[in-house]
Design a protein around this motif. Structure first.
Motif, PDB file in Angstrom:
ATOM      1  N   GLN A   1       0.827  -1.194   0.000  1.00 24.40           N
ATOM      2  CA  GLN A   1       0.000   0.000   0.000  1.00 24.40           C
ATOM      3  C   GLN A   1       0.869   1.256   0.000  1.00 24.40           C
ATOM      4  OE1 GLN A   1      -2.651   0.199   3.330  1.00 24.40           O
ATOM      5  NE2 GLN A   1      -3.964   1.713   2.377  1.00 24.40           N
ATOM      6  N   GLN A   2       1.939   1.248   0.770  1.00 22.99           N
ATOM      7  CA  GLN A   2       2.839   2.402   0.790  1.00 22.99           C
ATOM      8  C   GLN A   2       3.516   2.588  -0.563  1.00 22.99           C
ATOM      9  OE1 GLN A   2       5.499   1.710   4.066  1.00 22.99           O
ATOM     10  NE2 GLN A   2       4.271   2.942   5.466  1.00 22.99           N
ATOM     11  N   ASN A   3       3.931   1.488  -1.197  1.00 27.59           N
ATOM     12  CA  ASN A   3       4.550   1.586  -2.518  1.00 27.59           C
ATOM     13  C   ASN A   3       3.581   2.168  -3.543  1.00 27.59           C
ATOM     14  OD1 ASN A   3       6.937   0.535  -1.569  1.00 27.59           O
ATOM     15  ND2 ASN A   3       6.491  -1.561  -2.229  1.00 27.59           N
ATOM     16  N   MET A   4       2.342   1.724  -3.503  1.00 27.04           N
ATOM     17  CA  MET A   4       1.343   2.253  -4.442  1.00 27.04           C
ATOM     18  C   MET A   4       1.094   3.731  -4.182  1.00 27.04           C
ATOM     19  SD  MET A   4       0.549  -0.069  -6.582  1.00 27.04           S
ATOM     20  CE  MET A   4      -0.960   0.526  -7.298  1.00 27.04           C
ATOM     21  N   GLN A   5       1.071   4.134  -2.921  1.00 25.45           N
ATOM     22  CA  GLN A   5       0.850   5.533  -2.578  1.00 25.45           C
ATOM     23  C   GLN A   5       2.009   6.390  -3.095  1.00 25.45           C
ATOM     24  OE1 GLN A   5       0.373   6.138   1.639  1.00 25.45           O
ATOM     25  NE2 GLN A   5      -1.702   6.895   1.360  1.00 25.45           N
ATOM     26  N   GLN A   6       3.237   5.909  -2.938  1.00 29.61           N
ATOM     27  CA  GLN A   6       4.395   6.652  -3.426  1.00 29.61           C
ATOM     28  C   GLN A   6       4.373   6.762  -4.941  1.00 29.61           C
ATOM     29  OE1 GLN A   6       7.733   4.574  -1.827  1.00 29.61           O
ATOM     30  NE2 GLN A   6       7.517   5.445   0.224  1.00 29.61           N
ATOM     31  N   GLN A   7       4.002   5.694  -5.628  1.00 31.12           N
ATOM     32  CA  GLN A   7       3.928   5.742  -7.083  1.00 31.12           C
ATOM     33  C   GLN A   7       2.862   6.726  -7.535  1.00 31.12           C
ATOM     34  OE1 GLN A   7       3.269   1.761  -8.443  1.00 31.12           O
ATOM     35  NE2 GLN A   7       5.355   1.088  -8.037  1.00 31.12           N
TER      36      GLN A   7
END
Length: 85
Positions: free
Chosen positions: A50-56
């Motif tokens: 979820q954090q990776n998707m938010q950063q992307q």
């Protein structure tokens, strides 16, 4: 060569039954701990994804920089057909 005896057979069966119940008891004691570890790891992986998707999402450029949507190509005019009875 030794011959098989009835008491030896009963001892073997008793040992197998004790091993079976020991494994069942150990599994009942250890299963909650193992399941808890699996759930923690799955939750951690989900949180990281979820954090990776938010950063992307935050790194993507704004598709509408001026705040207005882009005008679409006009292919032709709209014709409203009426039903004739």
């Amino acid at each position: 060569m030794d011959t098989a005896s009835f008491t030896g057979f009963l001892k073997t069966i008793a040992i197998l039954i004790m091993i079976y119940y020991a494994i069942r008891i150990a599994f009942r004691l250890l299963a909650p701990v193992l399941i808890q570890q699996v759930v923690k790891k799955a939750g951690k992986n989900f949180h990281e994804q979820q954090q990776n998707m938010q950063q992307q999402y935050q790194q993507q450029p704004d598709p509408y920089p001026s705040g207005k949507p882009r005008e679409k190509k006009k292919v032709g005019e709209y014709i409203d057909f009426e039903e004739i009875e």
